[in-house]
Design a protein around this motif. Structure first.
Motif, short mmCIF file in Angstrom:
data_model
loop_
_atom_site.label_atom_id
_atom_site.label_comp_id
_atom_site.label_asym_id
_atom_site.label_seq_id
_atom_site.Cartn_x
_atom_site.Cartn_y
_atom_site.Cartn_z
N ILE A 1 5.23 38.98 37.45
CA ILE A 1 4.93 40.28 38.06
C ILE A 1 3.48 40.32 38.53
O ILE A 1 3.19 40.57 39.70
CB ILE A 1 5.23 41.45 37.10
N GLY B 1 9.05 45.82 32.87
CA GLY B 1 9.73 45.59 34.15
C GLY B 1 11.24 45.72 34.08
O GLY B 1 11.91 45.56 35.10
N VAL C 1 12.58 45.37 37.90
CA VAL C 1 12.46 44.27 38.87
C VAL C 1 13.79 43.89 39.50
O VAL C 1 13.87 42.93 40.26
CB VAL C 1 11.82 43.03 38.20
N HIS D 1 16.99 43.63 41.97
CA HIS D 1 16.86 43.47 43.41
C HIS D 1 18.18 43.33 44.14
O HIS D 1 18.18 43.12 45.36
CB HIS D 1 15.99 42.23 43.71
N SER E 1 12.46 44.57 43.77
CA SER E 1 12.13 43.17 43.54
C SER E 1 10.90 43.09 42.65
O SER E 1 10.23 44.11 42.40
CB SER E 1 11.86 42.42 44.85
N PHE E 2 10.59 41.88 42.17
CA PHE E 2 9.34 41.66 41.45
C PHE E 2 8.16 42.05 42.33
O PHE E 2 7.16 42.57 41.84
CB PHE E 2 9.22 40.19 41.03
N VAL F 1 7.49 45.87 42.30
CA VAL F 1 6.81 46.29 41.06
C VAL F 1 5.36 45.84 41.07
O VAL F 1 4.44 46.60 40.72
CB VAL F 1 7.55 45.76 39.82
N GLU F 2 5.13 44.59 41.49
CA GLU F 2 3.76 44.07 41.55
C GLU F 2 2.90 44.90 42.48
O GLU F 2 1.77 45.29 42.12
CB GLU F 2 3.78 42.62 42.04
#
Length: 401
Positions: free
Chosen positions: A93, A286, A299, A301, A388-389, A392-393
């Protein structure tokens, strides 16, 4: 020979390839194998739930247990570590170190640098540079984990041809399989399940599946390989209600209870004792994680993830969203629509991201209101950050988390 910093070395490798030589990582592993020990290995393949199932399993394996003779549950000195455990997962992440988790924490830069220098010196320059990003990081994890008792090894997007499928394993876990990564794995559930489940060896555990065809594929492959196939008992497991109680206390979504059951069943197959109460100290960042009182981050998706997240949402939310290009984002939005007030699009930094116009068109097609996320969070609204990751990132960076 001067060896570069591991971060710089990995950053020099492309993340995505149109074609990969699947024999390359096996050749590299054969070079590495005489130089390292192989801990007992649990391999996890599937479409959804690999990360949380793996972390729950690694946490239970590495959690402290009561020393015989002690009666004081609150006396920390009466506990002793059971096993040294490594967990390899992907993607990350916020920082690469998250992928290589050992003894309850992400590996430090120092540990990763030492492992990189050792791995590079064993493989030599030509092979080290030829390996893909994921192939090299998989072997890097093997070097970091060599003193562990157990490693939990999460496959990337495949199974049979995945870089993680180079070593022997004591147990394979198959989490829920759905339609995803069709360009690499096939267009049907049967094709996708086949390439993932072909990675099993002698013992496998199959989690509860939403696609019933997966059961038939798993049984057929297990028969071909003369492997023992265990089917998860799921809600009929004797620990299910106890896990539901822990989940309620921890604020877990129901899908995490299902994943925890699989982790427990894996330990029972391996004959390892566990302390279920230790899950109360586990943070599943996450995974429908309550970042604040009104923000959950996940996360997930794909459509399979959207379905389980939709079940977890108990009040209408504002969706902060974006998607990679190979996902069925229109269907994801359609699944989530009954639980949404509106959508706020957040741009993401990925060469695989779909266009913002495509996201706008998908949102319009399901008749949802939308705007672009501007960093403002209304205390009177509830939010879900999902897609998706990368989503979140980007959100965490946006709010200076």
């Amino acid at each position: 020979m001067k060896i570069s910093n591991f971060k710089e070395f990995l950053d020099s490798k492309p993340l995505y390839y149109k074609e990969i030589d699947h024999t390359r990582v096996h050749k590299a592993y054969e070079i590495l194998k005489p130089h390292i020990k192989r801990p007992k290995t649990i391999h996890i393949v599937g479409t959804n739930g690999k990360g949380s199932t793996g972390r729950i399993l690694a946490h239970l394996l590495g959690s402290s247990e009561k020393v015989v003779g002690s009666s004081d549950k609150d006396d920390v000195s009466s506990y002793t570590p059971t096993y040294l455990v490594g967990h390899y997962s992907s993607p990350h992440i916020l920082e690469f170190n998250e992928r290589i988790w050992i003894d309850g924490d992400s590996a430090s830069d120092e540990v990763l640098q030492m492992a990189h220098e050792r791995l590079y010196s064993i493989l030599k320059r030509e092979m080290s540079e030829a390996l893909s990003y994921f192939e090299y990081t998989t072997l890097l994890a093997f070097v970091v984990f060599e003193e562990c008792d157990y490693i939990v090894l999460e496959a990337g997007l495949g199974g049979e041809f995945d870089a993680t499928n180079v070593c022997d394993k004591e147990l394979s876990i198959i989490t829920p399989i759905g339609i995803d990564h069709q360009a690499f794995l096939g267009d049907t559930i049967e094709q996708i399940a086949t390439t993932k489940i072909n990675s099993i060896q002698s013992i496998a555990l199959l989690a509860k599946q939403t696609e019933l065809d997966v059961y038939g594929v798993a049984k057929e492959i297990a028969t071909q390989k003369s492997a023992t196939l265990h089917i998860s008992k799921n809600s009929s497991h004797h620990k299910y209600r106890e896990l539901q109680s822990i989940a309620k206390k921890m604020g877990w979504a129901s899908y995490l209870v299902d994943n925890a059951i699989v982790a427990i069943e894996a330990l029972e197959i391996l004959g390892v004792e566990y302390d279920i109460d230790s899950l109360e100290s586990l943070e599943l960042f996450g995974r429908y994680y309550p970042l604040t009182k009104n923000i959950h981050i996940d996360v997930g998706h794909n459509t399979l993830a959207a379905k389980v997240i939709s079940q977890a949402i108990d009040k209408k939310v504002v969706l902060i969203y974006n998607s990679l290009d190979d996902k069925d984002y229109k269907e994801v939005l359609s699944i989530l629509k009954p639980k949404l007030k509106r959508v706020e699009i957040i741009p993401i930094n990925s060469q695989r991201a779909t266009t913002l116009q495509a996201i706008e068109d998908a949102i319009k097609s399901v008749n949802l209101e939308y705007s672009y996320f501007d960093g403002k969070i209304d205390d009177d609204e509830n939010y879900l950050v999902f897609g998706s990751f990368y989503v979140v990132e980007e959100f965490l960076k946006f709010i200076n988390f």
